[in-house]
Design an enzyme around this catalytic site. Structure first.
Site, PDB file in Angstrom:
ATOM      1  N   ASP A 189       0.825  -1.202   0.000  1.00 54.09           N
ATOM      2  CA  ASP A 189       0.000   0.000   0.000  1.00 54.09           C
ATOM      3  C   ASP A 189       0.865   1.261   0.000  1.00 54.09           C
ATOM      4  O   ASP A 189       1.855   1.343   0.731  1.00 54.09           O
ATOM      5  CB  ASP A 189      -0.890  -0.014   1.251  1.00 54.09           C
ATOM      6  CG  ASP A 189      -2.053   0.943   1.170  1.00 54.09           C
ATOM      7  OD1 ASP A 189      -2.531   1.196   0.051  1.00 54.09           O
ATOM      8  OD2 ASP A 189      -2.503   1.419   2.229  1.00 54.09           O
ATOM      9  N   HIS A 190       0.500   2.230  -0.808  1.00 51.28           N
ATOM     10  CA  HIS A 190       1.135   3.557  -0.829  1.00 51.28           C
ATOM     11  C   HIS A 190       2.645   3.529  -1.083  1.00 51.28           C
ATOM     12  O   HIS A 190       3.395   4.298  -0.463  1.00 51.28           O
ATOM     13  CB  HIS A 190       0.856   4.311   0.475  1.00 51.28           C
ATOM     14  CG  HIS A 190      -0.546   4.810   0.587  1.00 51.28           C
ATOM     15  ND1 HIS A 190      -1.025   5.872  -0.156  1.00 51.28           N
ATOM     16  CD2 HIS A 190      -1.574   4.382   1.354  1.00 51.28           C
ATOM     17  CE1 HIS A 190      -2.299   6.069   0.152  1.00 51.28           C
ATOM     18  NE2 HIS A 190      -2.651   5.175   1.052  1.00 51.28           N
ATOM     19  N   HIS A 217      -7.122   9.527   6.041  1.00 49.98           N
ATOM     20  CA  HIS A 217      -6.348   8.463   6.668  1.00 49.98           C
ATOM     21  C   HIS A 217      -6.180   8.706   8.172  1.00 49.98           C
ATOM     22  O   HIS A 217      -6.068   9.847   8.618  1.00 49.98           O
ATOM     23  CB  HIS A 217      -4.943   8.375   6.056  1.00 49.98           C
ATOM     24  CG  HIS A 217      -4.909   7.885   4.650  1.00 49.98           C
ATOM     25  ND1 HIS A 217      -4.737   8.731   3.582  1.00 49.98           N
ATOM     26  CD2 HIS A 217      -4.999   6.640   4.129  1.00 49.98           C
ATOM     27  CE1 HIS A 217      -4.721   8.027   2.460  1.00 49.98           C
ATOM     28  NE2 HIS A 217      -4.887   6.755   2.765  1.00 49.98           N
ATOM     29  N   HIS A 274      -9.829   4.844   0.471  1.00 52.60           N
ATOM     30  CA  HIS A 274      -8.827   4.796   1.536  1.00 52.60           C
ATOM     31  C   HIS A 274      -9.382   5.521   2.762  1.00 52.60           C
ATOM     32  O   HIS A 274     -10.258   6.366   2.660  1.00 52.60           O
ATOM     33  CB  HIS A 274      -7.540   5.472   1.076  1.00 52.60           C
ATOM     34  CG  HIS A 274      -6.722   4.652   0.140  1.00 52.60           C
ATOM     35  ND1 HIS A 274      -5.445   4.233   0.431  1.00 52.60           N
ATOM     36  CD2 HIS A 274      -7.008   4.145  -1.088  1.00 52.60           C
ATOM     37  CE1 HIS A 274      -4.966   3.526  -0.578  1.00 52.60           C
ATOM     38  NE2 HIS A 274      -5.903   3.453  -1.516  1.00 52.60           N
ATOM     39  N   ALA A 290     -11.102   4.338   5.371  1.00 51.96           N
ATOM     40  CA  ALA A 290     -12.494   4.007   5.712  1.00 51.96           C
ATOM     41  C   ALA A 290     -12.715   3.761   7.198  1.00 51.96           C
ATOM     42  O   ALA A 290     -13.861   3.581   7.619  1.00 51.96           O
ATOM     43  CB  ALA A 290     -12.962   2.797   4.908  1.00 51.96           C
ATOM     44  N   ASN A 338     -10.476   0.251   2.180  1.00 53.63           N
ATOM     45  CA  ASN A 338      -9.294   0.089   3.020  1.00 53.63           C
ATOM     46  C   ASN A 338      -9.564   0.519   4.459  1.00 53.63           C
ATOM     47  O   ASN A 338     -10.094   1.608   4.696  1.00 53.63           O
ATOM     48  CB  ASN A 338      -8.136   0.929   2.481  1.00 53.63           C
ATOM     49  CG  ASN A 338      -7.612   0.427   1.149  1.00 53.63           C
ATOM     50  OD1 ASN A 338      -8.189  -0.447   0.519  1.00 53.63           O
ATOM     51  ND2 ASN A 338      -6.500   0.989   0.729  1.00 53.63           N
ATOM     52  N   THR A 362      -6.722   1.882  10.828  1.00 51.98           N
ATOM     53  CA  THR A 362      -6.729   2.456  12.174  1.00 51.98           C
ATOM     54  C   THR A 362      -7.718   1.743  13.088  1.00 51.98           C
ATOM     55  O   THR A 362      -7.449   1.557  14.279  1.00 51.98           O
ATOM     56  CB  THR A 362      -7.058   3.957  12.107  1.00 51.98           C
ATOM     57  OG1 THR A 362      -6.085   4.605  11.294  1.00 51.98           O
ATOM     58  CG2 THR A 362      -7.030   4.583  13.490  1.00 51.98           C
TER      59      THR A 362
END
Length: 273
Positions: free
Chosen positions: A81-82, A175, A203, A205, A225, A228
């Site tokens: 990811d990223h 995020h 992203h 979510a 995604n 957290t």
């Protein structure tokens, strides 16, 4: 069983659903997520973000997740990811990841296209799926990060110039949100969905209210995604145990309860998507 993002999303689309993707940081949360997916009979994607890659290394954590995916009874993707550099994409592809995301959303449109084309060419040759981002989803703890909503026509141009398998868009999520207070622009998401013939990714979510997750799917989201929300569940349970027993020190014992709460949280989210 290991599966590509592209194939997983295609099947989910046929069912009018999305694939849940969770950031994981090691054995404990990865195994807990797979346990939840197997309980519900749902596919799932395990994602390695920048902090996890920096901590363990793309190849090392990839080997762990790929082994868990191979042993699972449901389709499991392993996703980088990223990634901001092509070198990271290459390492993930060489390690066997089933999908990668090249995030060049902080660059100008043309440079984003150029970098994404390179990543797509590299990954597709190895049979891996590719995700990229147009617009820019912000971060709750990074004020210097330039967040920007996705425009439908911009997304359409970007897709046809890059040929990605999934496209991350910015429609109001952020995020690393600890509270479910995201203000979503569903009309924008619907407009992008109608303009772009490619699965859309949401992203950040963890900040979305549970009752709005399904609406994201109805408006075209096909990969959602979350990260957290699981980190909070794990951390709070670990803290509870440490405060309850000041002499506790055996992390394997402590992690058992943490894995259970992560599994339950993952199952909650999987059931909504």
């Amino acid at each position: 069983m290991l599966e590509t993002m592209k194939n997983m999303i295609r099947r989910a689309d046929g069912e009018g659903r999305a694939v849940a993707a969770f950031n994981v940081f090691g054995y404990e949360d990865a195994k807990a997520v797979i346990n939840a997916a197997e309980r519900l009979g749902r596919p799932v994607i395990l994602m390695v973000n920048k902090p996890a890659a920096a901590h363990m290394g793309i190849t090392l954590i990839g080997r762990l997740l790929l082994q868990l995916a191979d042993e699972a009874y449901v389709p499991v993707g392993v996703h980088l990811d990223h990634a901001s550099e092509i070198e990271a994409v290459k390492e993930a592809v060489d390690a066997g990841y089933s999908s990668v995301m090249l995030d060049a959303s902080q660059y100008e449109f043309e440079e984003n296209v150029r970098k994404t084309q390179m990543a797509a060419d590299l990954a597709h040759k190895a049979g891996a799926s590719v995700e990229a981002e147009i617009g820019a989803v912000g971060y709750s703890d990074m004020e210097q990060y330039a967040a920007r909503y996705t425009e439908p026509e911009e997304a359409r141009r970007f897709y046809f110039q890059t040929g990605v398998d999934a496209l991350a868009v910015a429609v109001g999520t952020v995020h690393r949100m600890k509270q479910q207070t995201a203000c979503l622009q569903f009309e924008r998401l619907q407009a992008i969905h109608e303009a772009v013939p490619v699965p859309l990714v949401i992203h950040g979510a963890s900040g979305v209210k549970d009752e709005e997750l399904k609406k994201l799917v109805e408006c075209g989201a096909r990969k959602i995604n979350l990260g957290t929300t699981l980190r909070l569940a794990f951390g709070k349970e670990l803290r509870r145990q440490m405060e309850e027993d000041k002499e506790a020190f055996d992390r394997i014992q402590l992690f058992q309860s943490c894995m259970k709460v992560v599994e339950e949280k993952a199952a909650e989210k999987l059931a909504l998507i």
